[in-house]
Design a protein around this motif. Structure first.
Motif: not given
Length: 104
Positions: A51-57, A59-61
């Motif tokens: 998670f700490n490395y995604v561009e779109d937090p 969307n990741a959530i």
């Protein structure tokens, strides 16, 4: 939304994933539900770690929440099979609900 997930949350999820593996160890080896539960737990675990490395937090959530919803459904099915004491699935469900609430 928050910027980074804490190491404490990652550790708690690590322990939750291990607990799910221990509980599903009691399933018959060829049981498809055993495989699905473990795969979903691994997906949740890896997405939280990444998670700490995604561009779109945001969307990741949403993706993590969707997987948590799926695993809760699988746990409900597993609970009804009575392969393992139901309290084990209740505890796992509670912990995944905690994770989902934390992420919301």
């Amino acid at each position: 939304m928050f910027q980074r997930l804490t190491k404490e949350l990652e550790q708690r999820l690590f322990e939750l994933t291990l607990a799910l593996y221990r509980v599903t160890d009691f399933f018959p080896p060829g049981e498809v539900l055993r495989k699905h539960l473990r795969e979903k737990a691994n997906e949740i675990f890896s997405q939280v770690l990444e998670f700490n490395y995604v561009e779109d937090p945001d969307n990741a959530i949403l993706k993590i929440l969707g997987k948590i919803h799926s695993i809760k459904g699988y746990l409900g099915i597993a609970k009804s099979l009575r392969v393992v004491r139901s309290i084990n699935f209740t505890v796992l469900q509670r912990e995944y609900i905690f994770l989902a609430n934390f992420l919301c």
